[in-house]
Design a protein around this motif. Structure first.
Motif, PDB file in Angstrom:
ATOM      1  N   LEU A 401       0.811  -1.218   0.000  1.00 23.33           N
ATOM      2  CA  LEU A 401       0.000   0.000   0.000  1.00 23.33           C
ATOM      3  C   LEU A 401       0.844   1.268   0.000  1.00 23.33           C
ATOM      4  O   LEU A 401       0.305   2.374  -0.042  1.00 23.33           O
ATOM      5  CB  LEU A 401      -0.951  -0.008   1.195  1.00 23.33           C
ATOM      6  CG  LEU A 401      -1.930  -1.189   1.243  1.00 23.33           C
ATOM      7  CD1 LEU A 401      -2.891  -1.046   2.418  1.00 23.33           C
ATOM      8  CD2 LEU A 401      -2.707  -1.334  -0.057  1.00 23.33           C
ATOM      9  N   ALA A 402       2.180   1.118   0.061  1.00 23.41           N
ATOM     10  CA  ALA A 402       3.070   2.279  -0.094  1.00 23.41           C
ATOM     11  C   ALA A 402       3.044   2.719  -1.556  1.00 23.41           C
ATOM     12  O   ALA A 402       3.290   1.914  -2.458  1.00 23.41           O
ATOM     13  CB  ALA A 402       4.481   1.922   0.330  1.00 23.41           C
ATOM     14  N   ARG A 403       2.765   3.979  -1.810  1.00 25.02           N
ATOM     15  CA  ARG A 403       2.675   4.470  -3.183  1.00 25.02           C
ATOM     16  C   ARG A 403       4.057   4.575  -3.809  1.00 25.02           C
ATOM     17  O   ARG A 403       5.035   4.939  -3.128  1.00 25.02           O
ATOM     18  CB  ARG A 403       2.009   5.834  -3.216  1.00 25.02           C
ATOM     19  CG  ARG A 403       0.574   5.870  -2.692  1.00 25.02           C
ATOM     20  CD  ARG A 403       0.011   7.280  -2.771  1.00 25.02           C
ATOM     21  NE  ARG A 403       0.955   8.228  -2.203  1.00 25.02           N
ATOM     22  CZ  ARG A 403       1.146   9.469  -2.662  1.00 25.02           C
ATOM     23  NH1 ARG A 403       0.453   9.911  -3.685  1.00 25.02           N
ATOM     24  NH2 ARG A 403       2.019  10.276  -2.093  1.00 25.02           N
ATOM     25  N   PRO A 404       4.196   4.318  -5.095  1.00 26.18           N
ATOM     26  CA  PRO A 404       5.491   4.500  -5.762  1.00 26.18           C
ATOM     27  C   PRO A 404       6.032   5.918  -5.607  1.00 26.18           C
ATOM     28  O   PRO A 404       7.247   6.117  -5.474  1.00 26.18           O
ATOM     29  CB  PRO A 404       5.166   4.178  -7.234  1.00 26.18           C
ATOM     30  CG  PRO A 404       3.972   3.284  -7.169  1.00 26.18           C
ATOM     31  CD  PRO A 404       3.173   3.744  -5.998  1.00 26.18           C
ATOM     32  N   GLU A 405       5.128   6.905  -5.599  1.00 28.31           N
ATOM     33  CA  GLU A 405       5.583   8.295  -5.436  1.00 28.31           C
ATOM     34  C   GLU A 405       6.275   8.500  -4.092  1.00 28.31           C
ATOM     35  O   GLU A 405       7.261   9.242  -3.995  1.00 28.31           O
ATOM     36  CB  GLU A 405       4.397   9.267  -5.544  1.00 28.31           C
ATOM     37  CG  GLU A 405       3.623   9.177  -6.855  1.00 28.31           C
ATOM     38  CD  GLU A 405       2.422   8.265  -6.767  1.00 28.31           C
ATOM     39  OE1 GLU A 405       1.344   8.682  -7.221  1.00 28.31           O
ATOM     40  OE2 GLU A 405       2.563   7.144  -6.238  1.00 28.31           O
ATOM     41  N   THR A 406       5.739   7.877  -3.062  1.00 28.68           N
ATOM     42  CA  THR A 406       6.352   7.998  -1.739  1.00 28.68           C
ATOM     43  C   THR A 406       7.728   7.355  -1.722  1.00 28.68           C
ATOM     44  O   THR A 406       8.693   7.922  -1.189  1.00 28.68           O
ATOM     45  CB  THR A 406       5.449   7.337  -0.684  1.00 28.68           C
ATOM     46  OG1 THR A 406       4.205   8.040  -0.639  1.00 28.68           O
ATOM     47  CG2 THR A 406       6.101   7.371   0.696  1.00 28.68           C
ATOM     48  N   LEU A 407       7.847   6.176  -2.301  1.00 25.89           N
ATOM     49  CA  LEU A 407       9.136   5.475  -2.318  1.00 25.89           C
ATOM     50  C   LEU A 407      10.165   6.247  -3.132  1.00 25.89           C
ATOM     51  O   LEU A 407      11.343   6.337  -2.739  1.00 25.89           O
ATOM     52  CB  LEU A 407       8.949   4.065  -2.872  1.00 25.89           C
ATOM     53  CG  LEU A 407       8.006   3.155  -2.059  1.00 25.89           C
ATOM     54  CD1 LEU A 407       7.835   1.818  -2.741  1.00 25.89           C
ATOM     55  CD2 LEU A 407       8.526   2.982  -0.639  1.00 25.89           C
ATOM     56  N   ARG A 408       9.744   6.832  -4.260  1.00 31.62           N
ATOM     57  CA  ARG A 408      10.690   7.622  -5.068  1.00 31.62           C
ATOM     58  C   ARG A 408      11.128   8.864  -4.321  1.00 31.62           C
ATOM     59  O   ARG A 408      12.322   9.226  -4.322  1.00 31.62           O
ATOM     60  CB  ARG A 408      10.044   8.007  -6.405  1.00 31.62           C
ATOM     61  CG  ARG A 408       9.924   6.861  -7.390  1.00 31.62           C
ATOM     62  CD  ARG A 408       9.651   7.380  -8.794  1.00 31.62           C
ATOM     63  NE  ARG A 408       8.374   8.082  -8.883  1.00 31.62           N
ATOM     64  CZ  ARG A 408       7.218   7.492  -9.209  1.00 31.62           C
ATOM     65  NH1 ARG A 408       7.204   6.188  -9.457  1.00 31.62           N
ATOM     66  NH2 ARG A 408       6.110   8.195  -9.291  1.00 31.62           N
TER      67      ARG A 408
END
Length: 432
Positions: A401-408
């Motif tokens: 549920l972690a968004r790709p935008e957050t990880l980037r």
């Protein structure tokens, strides 16, 4: 990690900790918590745990106050209780029961501004043991507790025609009766009238407590009780303490009460505007089980609407602070500081502005200033966990549920502290 693991921990508890194992069956894991023994908060050594001890220290404070020396015990007692309450929620692996404790404590709000000595004992004694028992048992325990009797002024309510009323000229206080009907049980949807409020107030006259002698808790005072039968919502109840017990059981089992509780549970665990089908299923569980809150909790877990869509509820400040503490694996001692944090974030522990308790909808908590304060606090706390890998933490507590935008964004951060802050202030982390 499967999404259901994150939902089970975040929506039904206070979020995952990095070290928490992944349950093979998240729904069965939650259902198992309903039947598990209730954990107890770890109070400091020497803390006054009983009403007798609490009232003795309150009496000491009254003496020192008269001498112009303040109340040395008051702040210490409620803060220790609040810190232990938060520490348990921040560290308990199985968080569903703890969330139920917080939910029911808010349903039966008492404010520490008015009852600072007894509010912690109220949560421990009247709420915590009953969160998966029968609602009528919780209702009776709550209404008999000195914190509620004092908070809503029933301890000094006197039947006008009672011996004490005729002697003193003092009369009825309807505050507790009104809130029992309006907030705790049937709500105005049941069509009660002002006459019903007055009737319930007369039914529970004489319900008081003894702070300086046995039993150091609930005490029925016959001399203050309004004599005669009373009629409430079309039912007649006898005079005496037994009439009050009977009236509360009647209200606890009332269909309007079951609908009200089902709606509040669905709003808290499912959506700000709860789906009618979810309300009906929880209501049916309460009706068919005779008001068993454990059955209602299991019905919640079984609701498809409680699992999809994920992370649809905004975390209020208490939920958010506890989720961050859990994500950073903060030690229990940090909970002492969290008491002050929640004051800063606008949800002080056990200090809701009115008996209705804290709101349970996003609109009440999502102002720009409130969200900025969260970011400021989280950034300060992230400095203590700066050695943690932000991507690893996101995987451990948010999983898929972690968004790709957050990880980037975390990967591009200028420091480990900034990366952690980005994870724990992300839109998905603010929701459960």
């Amino acid at each position: 990690m499967q999404p259901a693991t994150v939902i089970a921990a975040a929506r039904f508890g206070f979020g995952r900790r990095p070290q928490d194992p992944e349950p093979a069956d998240p729904r069965a894991w939650l259902a198992g918590q309903v039947a598990a023994p209730a954990p107890a908060p770890a109070l400091p050594e020497g803390h006054p745990a009983t009403l007798r001890e609490i009232f003795a220290l309150q009496a000491e404070d009254n003496e020192t106050m008269r001498a112009g020396q303040g109340r040395p015990h008051q702040q210490r007692i409620w803060r220790a209780e609040a810190a232990a309450h938060l520490a348990l929620a921040a560290t308990e692996e199985a968080g569903f029961r703890e969330r139920l404790v917080h939910f029911w404590a808010n349903h039966f709000t008492v404010g520490r501004q008015k009852v600072p000595y007894t509010v912690g004992h109220f949560i421990r004694d009247a709420i915590r043991p009953h969160v998966t028992g029968r609602f009528e048992a919780m209702l009776l325990a709550v209404i008999r507790h000195p914190a509620m009797l004092a908070y809503l002024d029933n301890a000094t309510s006197i039947g006008p025609d009672s011996r004490a009323g005729q002697r003193s000229g003092r009369g009825l206080n309807e505050n507790l009766a009104r809130e029992i009907l309006e907030l705790h049980t049937v709500t105005p949807a049941a069509g009660y009238t002002q006459a019903d409020v007055g009737a319930l107030a007369r039914i529970i006259t004489g319900w008081s407590f003894a702070p300086q002698r046995e039993p150091f808790g609930f005490l029925f005072r016959p001399a203050a009780h309004e004599p005669g039968e009373k009629r409430l919502l079309g039912r007649t109840f006898p005079e005496g303490e037994a009439g009050g017990v009977e009236a509360l059981a009647f209200l606890a089992r009332h269909p309007a009460t079951q609908r009200h509780l089902a709606t509040k549970l669905a709003r808290h665990f499912v959506a700000d505007t709860p789906p009618p089908i979810a309300v009906r299923r929880i209501e049916a569980a309460l009706r068919d089980s005779g008001g068993d809150l454990g059955a209602a909790a299991r019905a919640l877990v079984a609701l498809p609407e409680a699992w999809d869509p994920p992370l649809s509820k905004l975390r209020p400040p208490t939920d958010y602070v506890l989720a961050v503490l859990r994500a950073l694996a903060a030690p229990p001692a940090v909970a002492e500081r969290a008491v002050g944090t929640l004051q800063y974030l606008g949800q002080p522990v056990w200090n809701a502005r009115a008996p209705i308790g804290w709101p349970d909808a996003a609109a009440e908590w999502a102002s720009p200033e409130a969200m900025l304060r969260r970011v400021e606090w989280a950034n300060g706390l992230a400095a203590r966990g700066a050695e943690r890998d932000a991507a690893g933490l996101a995987e451990a507590v948010l999983g898929p549920l972690a968004r790709p935008e957050t990880l980037r964004a975390a990967a591009r951060a200028g420091s480990a502290r900034e990366a952690l802050t980005l994870v724990v202030t992300s839109p998905e982390f603010h929701r459960r």
